[in-house]
Design a protein around this motif. Structure first.
Motif, PDB file in Angstrom:
ATOM      1  N   TYR A   1      32.249  42.110  42.816  1.00 57.92           N
ATOM      2  CA  TYR A   1      33.423  42.004  43.089  1.00 57.92           C
ATOM      3  C   TYR A   1      34.090  43.043  42.327  1.00 57.92           C
ATOM      4  O   TYR A   1      34.006  43.383  41.124  1.00 57.92           O
TER       5      TYR A   1
ATOM      6  N   TYR B   1      38.244  44.024  41.124  1.00 57.35           N
ATOM      7  CA  TYR B   1      39.853  43.243  41.157  1.00 57.35           C
ATOM      8  C   TYR B   1      40.531  44.169  40.437  1.00 57.35           C
ATOM      9  O   TYR B   1      40.100  45.035  39.782  1.00 57.35           O
TER      10      TYR B   1
ATOM     11  N   ARG C   1      44.350  44.529  38.032  1.00 54.28           N
ATOM     12  CA  ARG C   1      45.588  44.135  37.631  1.00 54.28           C
ATOM     13  C   ARG C   1      46.744  45.011  37.247  1.00 54.28           C
ATOM     14  O   ARG C   1      46.401  45.971  36.342  1.00 54.28           O
TER      15      ARG C   1
ATOM     16  N   GLU D   1      49.202  39.293  38.211  1.00 53.97           N
ATOM     17  CA  GLU D   1      48.113  38.627  38.250  1.00 53.97           C
ATOM     18  C   GLU D   1      47.064  39.523  38.680  1.00 53.97           C
ATOM     19  O   GLU D   1      47.129  40.647  38.913  1.00 53.97           O
ATOM     20  N   ILE D   2      45.795  39.152  38.316  1.00 48.58           N
ATOM     21  CA  ILE D   2      44.714  39.764  38.712  1.00 48.58           C
ATOM     22  C   ILE D   2      44.323  39.678  40.248  1.00 48.58           C
ATOM     23  O   ILE D   2      44.323  38.515  40.692  1.00 48.58           O
TER      24      ILE D   2
ATOM     25  N   PHE E   1      42.176  40.430  43.764  1.00 57.11           N
ATOM     26  CA  PHE E   1      40.791  40.709  44.354  1.00 57.11           C
ATOM     27  C   PHE E   1      41.087  41.793  45.437  1.00 57.11           C
ATOM     28  O   PHE E   1      42.146  42.105  45.864  1.00 57.11           O
TER      29      PHE E   1
ATOM     30  N   HIS F   1      34.506  42.310  47.865  1.00 59.94           N
ATOM     31  CA  HIS F   1      33.458  41.654  47.503  1.00 59.94           C
ATOM     32  C   HIS F   1      32.339  42.323  48.162  1.00 59.94           C
ATOM     33  O   HIS F   1      32.105  42.350  49.505  1.00 59.94           O
TER      34      HIS F   1
ATOM     35  N   PHE G   1      39.054  45.727  37.316  1.00 59.49           N
ATOM     36  CA  PHE G   1      37.839  44.985  36.558  1.00 59.49           C
ATOM     37  C   PHE G   1      36.754  44.668  37.748  1.00 59.49           C
ATOM     38  O   PHE G   1      36.812  44.482  38.905  1.00 59.49           O
TER      39      PHE G   1
ATOM     40  N   ALA H   1      31.727  34.054  37.843  1.00 60.28           N
ATOM     41  CA  ALA H   1      31.645  35.550  37.835  1.00 60.28           C
ATOM     42  C   ALA H   1      31.933  35.973  36.386  1.00 60.28           C
ATOM     43  O   ALA H   1      32.591  35.450  35.700  1.00 60.28           O
TER      44      ALA H   1
ATOM     45  N   PHE I   1      32.714  39.154  34.153  1.00 60.16           N
ATOM     46  CA  PHE I   1      33.512  40.326  34.377  1.00 60.16           C
ATOM     47  C   PHE I   1      33.303  41.411  33.212  1.00 60.16           C
ATOM     48  O   PHE I   1      32.596  41.242  32.149  1.00 60.16           O
ATOM     49  N   GLY I   2      33.623  42.720  33.676  1.00 62.60           N
ATOM     50  CA  GLY I   2      33.154  43.726  32.726  1.00 62.60           C
ATOM     51  C   GLY I   2      34.665  43.737  31.705  1.00 62.60           C
ATOM     52  O   GLY I   2      35.538  43.052  31.982  1.00 62.60           O
TER      53      GLY I   2
ATOM     54  N   GLY J   1      36.741  46.328  32.020  1.00 68.11           N
ATOM     55  CA  GLY J   1      37.635  47.042  32.981  1.00 68.11           C
ATOM     56  C   GLY J   1      37.794  48.411  32.542  1.00 68.11           C
ATOM     57  O   GLY J   1      37.375  48.868  31.643  1.00 68.11           O
TER      58      GLY J   1
END
Lengths: 116, 115
Positions: A33, A35, A37, A42-43, A45, A48, A91, A105, A107-108, A110
């Motif tokens: 995914y 994303y 921010r 908000e983060i 989407f 995918h 992200f 999920a 996450f990295g 970012g």
């Protein structure tokens, strides 16, 4: 086990330039995914992948954004040409494919993109 | 459409006191709920999730959250806060639609734990 890795961690580019972000998911995670921010919000989407296929790209803002995942491994997100409003933290996340989407999920760290 | 609300931009608590970070959601269907934390200069880190079963779920670092279906809430709690808990907390919801697993996030709550 290595986590989700994103490169670069920071990028500052001028309006009109091109930037490519890279994400290496956790090995064996078919879901990937993207994303974003924007400052203080908000983060959101973006899209995918399941393996190399785009499952859902409903969050992509416009056609200046292009995501690929060749071979179902790492993914790239290209912004061309970049605009000021593209600034934010991007992200990447990956997860296993479990029944009915139960997997969390991962996450990295970012990529902070600043367009000047 | 699904949505998540985190009504507080910032929460301040004293170390040793209990903390609560609020989250409410709106979905059509059964929600899967998640809490993530972001420490400074780090990525999002998974804390805990509610999928089904017991309404009280326990996660990493002593955090827990209670799923309340009637109030559509999933507040994050910890009995005794630590200064090291200071970070940005995100609540997220997922509704499995068969084709997509995207998360919808709240705007985040900055937790500050003071000595």
């Amino acid at each position: 086990e290595a986590g989700v890795t994103q490169f670069p961690s920071h990028s500052v580019i001028e309006k009109g330039q091109t930037v490519t972000l890279r994400c290496d998911p956790i090995s064996g995670h078919d879901n990937l995914y993207w994303y974003r921010r924007v400052m203080g919000k908000e983060i959101k989407f973006l899209l995918h992948f399941v393996k190399e296929s785009k499952q859902d790209e409903s969050g992509m803002p416009n056609n200046r954004f292009l995501a690929e995942r060749t071979g179902g491994t790492y993914s790239t997100l290209k912004v061309q040409p970049a605009e000021l409003e593209d600034s934010g933290v991007y992200f990447c996340a990956s997860s296993q494919v479990l029944q009915r989407g139960r997997a969390e999920a991962f996450f990295g760290q970012g990529t902070r993109l600043t367009v000047v | 459409a699904q949505s998540v609300a985190q009504p507080e931009d910032q929460v301040k608590v004293a170390e040793g006191n209990p903390l609560t970070v609020k989250c409410t959601y709106s979905v059509s269907g059964n929600p899967y709920l998640f809490w993530y934390v972001q420490y400074p200069n780090r990525g999002l880190q998974f804390l805990l999730k509610y999928i089904t079963g017991d309404n009280l779920v326990k996660g990493s670092y002593g955090f827990e959250a209670e799923f309340n279906k009637s109030q559509t809430s999933f507040h994050l709690k910890k009995p005794s806060a630590l200064v090291s808990d200071s970070a940005l907390y995100f609540c997220a919801v997922r509704v499995f639609t068969g084709g997509g697993n995207k998360l919808t996030f709240g705007t985040g709550t900055q937790l500050k734990v003071e000595l």
